[in-house]
Design an enzyme around this catalytic site. Structure first.
Site, PDB file in Angstrom:
ATOM      1  N   HIS A 127       0.754  -1.238   0.186  1.00  5.20           N
ATOM      2  CA  HIS A 127       0.080  -0.046   0.162  1.00  5.20           C
ATOM      3  C   HIS A 127       0.755   1.090  -0.113  1.00  5.20           C
ATOM      4  O   HIS A 127       1.545   1.689   1.016  1.00  5.20           O
ATOM      5  CB  HIS A 127      -0.759  -0.040   1.334  1.00  5.20           C
TER       6      HIS A 127
ATOM      7  N   HIS B 130       1.384   5.508  -2.103  1.00  2.00           N
ATOM      8  CA  HIS B 130       1.017   6.619  -2.749  1.00  2.00           C
ATOM      9  C   HIS B 130       2.532   7.202  -3.229  1.00  2.00           C
ATOM     10  O   HIS B 130       3.189   7.718  -2.624  1.00  2.00           O
ATOM     11  CB  HIS B 130       0.250   7.502  -1.907  1.00  2.00           C
TER      12      HIS B 130
ATOM     13  N   LYS C  16      -9.352  -0.901  -5.727  1.00  2.00           N
ATOM     14  CA  LYS C  16      -9.388  -0.076  -4.448  1.00  2.00           C
ATOM     15  C   LYS C  16     -10.822   0.626  -4.227  1.00  2.00           C
ATOM     16  O   LYS C  16     -11.128   1.417  -5.059  1.00  2.00           O
ATOM     17  CB  LYS C  16      -8.284   0.958  -4.215  1.00  2.00           C
TER      18      LYS C  16
ATOM     19  N   HIS D  39     -10.728   1.146   2.078  1.00  3.36           N
ATOM     20  CA  HIS D  39     -10.560   2.248   3.047  1.00  3.36           C
ATOM     21  C   HIS D  39     -11.661   1.926   3.750  1.00  3.36           C
ATOM     22  O   HIS D  39     -12.680   2.525   3.480  1.00  3.36           O
ATOM     23  CB  HIS D  39     -10.289   3.620   2.166  1.00  3.36           C
TER      24      HIS D  39
ATOM     25  N   HIS E  24      -4.574  -0.517   6.042  1.00  9.27           N
ATOM     26  CA  HIS E  24      -4.072   0.575   7.225  1.00  9.27           C
ATOM     27  C   HIS E  24      -5.053   0.373   8.231  1.00  9.27           C
ATOM     28  O   HIS E  24      -5.741   1.395   8.800  1.00  9.27           O
ATOM     29  CB  HIS E  24      -3.759   1.850   6.845  1.00  9.27           C
TER      30      HIS E  24
ATOM     31  N   ASP F 248       1.339   2.724   3.679  1.00  9.20           N
ATOM     32  CA  ASP F 248       0.380   3.928   3.329  1.00  9.20           C
ATOM     33  C   ASP F 248       1.320   5.219   3.421  1.00  9.20           C
ATOM     34  O   ASP F 248       0.555   6.325   3.453  1.00  9.20           O
ATOM     35  CB  ASP F 248      -0.441   3.898   4.360  1.00  9.20           C
TER      36      ASP F 248
HETATM   37  C1  NCD Z   1      -3.776   9.139   1.756  1.00 12.58           C
HETATM   38  C2  NCD Z   1      -3.307  10.029   0.663  1.00 12.58           C
HETATM   39  O1  NCD Z   1      -2.845  11.187   1.041  1.00 12.58           O
HETATM   40  O2  NCD Z   1      -3.528   9.786  -0.363  1.00 12.58           O
HETATM   41  N1  NCD Z   1      -3.764   9.555   3.142  1.00 12.58           N
HETATM   42  C3  NCD Z   1      -3.902   9.073   4.460  1.00 12.58           C
HETATM   43  O3  NCD Z   1      -4.010   9.728   5.364  1.00 12.58           O
HETATM   44  N2  NCD Z   1      -3.557   7.707   4.638  1.00 12.58           N
HETATM   45  C4  NCD Z   1      -4.900   8.329   1.346  1.00 12.58           C
HETATM   46  C5  NCD Z   1      -5.346   7.338   2.264  1.00 12.58           C
HETATM   47  O4  NCD Z   1      -4.706   6.107   1.986  1.00 12.58           O
HETATM   48  O5  NCD Z   1      -6.271   7.376   2.971  1.00 12.58           O
HETATM   49 ZN    ZN Z   2      -3.248   4.905   1.481  1.00  8.39          ZN
END
Ligand code: NCD
Ligand code: ZN
Length: 358
Positions: free
Chosen positions: A20, A22, A113, A150, A188, A261
């Site tokens: 996971h 970003h 997702k 999520h 998460h 995450d």
């Molecule tokens: C994530 C993001 O910034 O894309 N933010 C977070 O607080 N975890 C999105 C997510 O996974 O919820």
């Molecule tokens: Zn995330």
């Protein structure tokens, strides 16, 4: 090497994967791809771009942009060859069964997702009514494509600290009755309720756990002043939940595996009157996890969590290469250059961690 001694100062693990992450897009990739690829082979790339990654074609184009930045990076040739971004599709109210079929046959889309609309960063195009997705869930089940959740409800009147549990009780409990073999990852997780939920289900239901939810609780976020770099969603919970997460992560149960995450937001967007949600951890994720596991004398359980249980769940081979971690302190950088002159502040910026990558 015997990995069970308390005095262990060095540990060699199969190369970990991040289930996971970003990476964002375009200029952001110059920073995020190099950081992710330094530690991980496979990474599950979250699709909450603006606009989101909704089709196989968009996932393919996004993956090409990621790989271009990998080639442009200063990583070793070995890291460039090993790094394998695995893509996800962003589920909307308009995702079709055909979209799922195309994704399943693509060879690059690993999962889909689901963001409840409004739950987190860039989730405005997410699902407004999960009952509208039943045909898509049926297709996911048919093609054995995991549904990544999520897991928070979004009703205005539900307290932010209760949103994960309410999702389990009010939403997920119904989904698993209708789709008893659908592979699900509760992403998460932040509560003992989520850990218990996952433990009570079959092996087709698993969870990822972030470093911040293993190491911190809501006191770290709120006591003595608001610390925006600890703000992520789902939000950090009470210490009792943190302890349970650390218990299950270090238990050797394959239902729980690594998902950082890592979610970059420029420092000025975090240190802001309306700060963005997300902790940036990609570059230091393994020292963070090692610190968390070692804090309870379970460094010997790190390899399962970081390198074995994720591929096992996804039906992929484990990596063949290895990394070595040493119990030599490292200072977390105060920030990293990001794009357009901005910076990124990592989790635990400026602090010292007892473990580092050799
Ligand atoms: C994530 C993001 O910034 O894309 N933010 C977070 O607080 N975890 C999105 C997510 O996974 O919820
Ligand atoms: Zn995330």
């Amino acid at each position: 090497m015997n990995p069970t001694t308390d005095s262990m100062t060095e540990i060699t693990l199969l190369q970990p994967d991040d289930w996971h992450i970003h990476l964002r897009d375009n200029q952001a990739l110059a920073t995020t791809v190099a950081h992710a690829a330094a530690s991980f082979n496979r990474v599950i790339c979250m699709p909450n771009l603006v606009p989101p990654v909704k089709t196989f074609e968009q996932a393919h184009a996004y993956r090409t942009r990621i790989l271009q930045h990998l080639q442009d990076s200063e990583l070793s040739a070995e890291r460039k060859v090993s790094f394998d971004p695995r893509m996800t599709l962003y589920l909307t109210d308009n995702t079709t069964v055909q979209d799922i079929e195309d994704a399943a046959k693509s060879g690059i889309v690993e999962a889909v997702k689901l963001y409840p609309a409004g739950a987190t960063t860039n989730s405005a195009d997410g699902v407004t009514d999960i009952n509208g997705c039943l045909d898509v869930f049926e297709a996911l089940e048919k093609y054995d494509l995991p549904l990544l959740l999520h897991g928070e409800v979004t009703d205005d009147h539900v307290d932010i600290f209760d949103r994960e549990k309410r999702f389990l009780d009010d939403v997920l409990a119904q989904v698993i009755i209708k789709f008893p073999t659908l592979k699900i990852v509760l992403e998460h997780i932040t509560t003992s309720d989520a850990a218990d939920f996952v433990l009570s289900q079959g092996n087709h239901i698993a969870a990822t756990i972030t470093p911040q939810h293993l190491m911190f609780n809501r006191n770290h976020l709120l006591l003595g002043g608001i610390k925006p770099h600890f703000y992520c969603l789902p939000i950090l919970k009470r210490e009792q939940h943190q302890k349970v997460l650390l218990d299950v992560a270090t238990s050797g149960n394959p239902k729980f595996f690594l998902g950082t995450d890592s979610a970059p937001h420029a420092t000025d967007k975090k240190e802001n009157a309306c700060g963005c949600a997300g902790c940036y951890s990609a570059a230091i994720a393994m020292p963070l996890y090692a610190t968390a596991f070692d804090s309870v004398g379970k460094i010997d359980k790190l390899e399962g969590f970081a390198s074995r249980f994720g591929p096992q769940f996804y039906g992929l081979p484990v990596n063949e290469n290895t990394i070595t971690m040493i119990k030599t302190p490292m200072q977390v950088p105060t920030d990293y250059p990001y794009f357009d002159g901005s910076s990124l502040t990592p989790l635990m910026a400026g602090e010292t961690l007892p473990w580092s990558l050799k």
